[in-house]
Write a protein that holds these residues in place. Structure first.
Motif, PDB file in Angstrom:
ATOM      1  N   GLU A  89      47.488  10.357  53.846  1.00 48.53           N
ATOM      2  CA  GLU A  89      48.653   9.713  52.134  1.00 48.53           C
ATOM      3  C   GLU A  89      49.348   8.924  52.536  1.00 48.53           C
ATOM      4  OE1 GLU A  89      49.293  13.175  50.754  1.00 48.53           O
ATOM      5  OE2 GLU A  89      48.159  14.706  52.306  1.00 48.53           O
ATOM      6  N   ARG A  94      51.028  24.718  53.655  1.00 46.66           N
ATOM      7  CA  ARG A  94      50.763  24.078  52.795  1.00 46.66           C
ATOM      8  C   ARG A  94      50.308  22.244  52.591  1.00 46.66           C
ATOM      9  NH1 ARG A  94      49.969  27.640  50.575  1.00 46.66           N
ATOM     10  NH2 ARG A  94      48.577  26.566  49.581  1.00 46.66           N
ATOM     11  N   LYS A 120      62.171  15.256  51.367  1.00 43.48           N
ATOM     12  CA  LYS A 120      61.386  15.238  52.009  1.00 43.48           C
ATOM     13  C   LYS A 120      61.012  14.340  53.175  1.00 43.48           C
ATOM     14  CE  LYS A 120      56.489  16.420  49.803  1.00 43.48           C
ATOM     15  NZ  LYS A 120      55.809  16.047  48.759  1.00 43.48           N
ATOM     16  N   ASP A 124      46.561  22.598  53.650  1.00 44.93           N
ATOM     17  CA  ASP A 124      45.964  23.206  52.215  1.00 44.93           C
ATOM     18  C   ASP A 124      46.116  21.973  51.386  1.00 44.93           C
ATOM     19  OD1 ASP A 124      45.523  24.916  54.182  1.00 44.93           O
ATOM     20  OD2 ASP A 124      46.710  26.794  53.150  1.00 44.93           O
ATOM     21  N   ASP A 125      47.223  21.822  50.571  1.00 39.77           N
ATOM     22  CA  ASP A 125      47.233  20.923  49.784  1.00 39.77           C
ATOM     23  C   ASP A 125      47.308  19.028  49.690  1.00 39.77           C
ATOM     24  OD1 ASP A 125      47.328  23.274  48.496  1.00 39.77           O
ATOM     25  OD2 ASP A 125      48.755  24.004  48.678  1.00 39.77           O
ATOM     26  N   GLY A 126      48.256  19.490  50.730  1.00 45.12           N
ATOM     27  CA  GLY A 126      48.871  17.713  51.255  1.00 45.12           C
ATOM     28  C   GLY A 126      49.466  17.121  51.441  1.00 45.12           C
ATOM     29  N   ASN A 141      45.226  14.237  58.380  1.00 44.00           N
ATOM     30  CA  ASN A 141      44.895  14.262  57.068  1.00 44.00           C
ATOM     31  C   ASN A 141      46.840  14.159  55.951  1.00 44.00           C
ATOM     32  OD1 ASN A 141      42.472  15.315  57.638  1.00 44.00           O
ATOM     33  ND2 ASN A 141      43.500  17.478  57.270  1.00 44.00           N
ATOM     34  N   ASN A 197      51.303  14.774  49.986  1.00 44.72           N
ATOM     35  CA  ASN A 197      51.580  13.825  48.307  1.00 44.72           C
ATOM     36  C   ASN A 197      52.026  15.265  46.964  1.00 44.72           C
ATOM     37  OD1 ASN A 197      53.151  11.840  49.175  1.00 44.72           O
ATOM     38  ND2 ASN A 197      50.908  11.129  49.308  1.00 44.72           N
ATOM     39  N   ALA A 198      50.330  16.047  47.266  1.00 43.78           N
ATOM     40  CA  ALA A 198      50.386  17.180  46.059  1.00 43.78           C
ATOM     41  C   ALA A 198      51.552  18.559  46.272  1.00 43.78           C
ATOM     42  CB  ALA A 198      48.698  17.758  46.541  1.00 43.78           C
ATOM     43  N   THR A 199      51.981  18.407  47.803  1.00 48.99           N
ATOM     44  CA  THR A 199      52.940  20.042  47.697  1.00 48.99           C
ATOM     45  C   THR A 199      54.591  18.871  47.150  1.00 48.99           C
ATOM     46  OG1 THR A 199      51.590  20.321  49.926  1.00 48.99           O
ATOM     47  CG2 THR A 199      53.574  20.913  49.272  1.00 48.99           C
ATOM     48  N   GLY A 200      55.034  19.894  46.334  1.00 44.58           N
ATOM     49  CA  GLY A 200      56.450  20.011  46.253  1.00 44.58           C
ATOM     50  C   GLY A 200      57.364  20.504  47.054  1.00 44.58           C
ATOM     51  N   THR A 238      57.495  24.558  45.919  1.00 47.76           N
ATOM     52  CA  THR A 238      55.954  25.425  46.622  1.00 47.76           C
ATOM     53  C   THR A 238      56.369  25.375  47.450  1.00 47.76           C
ATOM     54  OG1 THR A 238      54.348  24.054  44.959  1.00 47.76           O
ATOM     55  CG2 THR A 238      53.727  25.545  47.227  1.00 47.76           C
TER      56      THR A 238
END
Length: 186
Positions: A110, A15, A47, A18-20, A106, A22-25, A28
């Motif tokens: 962030e 995750r 986290k 694929d999604d970053g 990547n 900060n964008a992954t909670g 998920t």
């Protein structure tokens, strides 16, 4: 299937890549890992702790790729080029949404300067450059080895960024060729 910790790290790696980050909670990650949220907090204090474990795991994964490639090399030049080979191997890994460049860079992008995640990625990149310098020192003097290691580091990072944009390891393969040409002049 693995332990809950392993499943959480695997899900986070997928995750986050694929999604970053900060964008992954958390929801998920726990859903993908097939574990309850409590399992996440039994294995990671937060986290932030999970992100740290992800970065450490990616670093260890790359070191394993490098160790394997370096062991296969039969010459000092081959051992230096094994750093490029490890990057190429990493780019050739199966990625669900395609290769998007260095997962560590990547993730680091962030976070603000000075954040522990960025510092961990910086340390990884410095270790890669140190590995290059140590290998090059067996081929040339120490000062020249450090300078070439820095050039190779720049070459690698530029190539991995472009390879990530292209979604193919071709730029990394080209960078390896450039490095091999440079090494032939030593």
């Amino acid at each position: 299937m693995g332990t809950a910790r392993e499943r959480l790290l695997d899900a986070a790696a997928k995750r986050f890549y694929d999604d970053g980050v900060n964008a992954t909670g958390i929801d998920t990650i726990t859903a993908e890992a097939g574990v309850a949220k409590k399992s996440l907090y039994n294995n990671f204090s937060s986290k932030t702790d999970l992100v740290s474990a992800y970065i450490d795991a990616r670093h260890a994964e790359w070191l394993d790729l490098h160790r394997s490639r370096s062991t296969q090399a039969s010459t000092e030049v081959g051992r230096v080029l094994s750093v490029f080979d490890a990057y190429i191997d990493h780019a050739n890994d199966a990625y669900g949404n395609g290769f998007r460049g260095c997962g560590l860079l990547n993730a680091a992008a962030e976070f603000p300067a000075g954040a522990p995640a960025r510092e961990a990625v910086r340390a990884h990149k410095e270790q890669v450059e140190q590995i290059l310098a140590e290998g090059l020192a067996r081929l040339t003097d120490e000062q020249n080895a450090r300078e070439i290691a820095e050039h190779f580091s720049f070459l690698l990072e530029g190539a991995v960024a472009r390879a990530g944009l292209d979604g193919t390891p071709a730029r990394l393969e080209r960078a390896r060729g450039i490095a091999a040409t440079m090494l032939a002049t030593l």
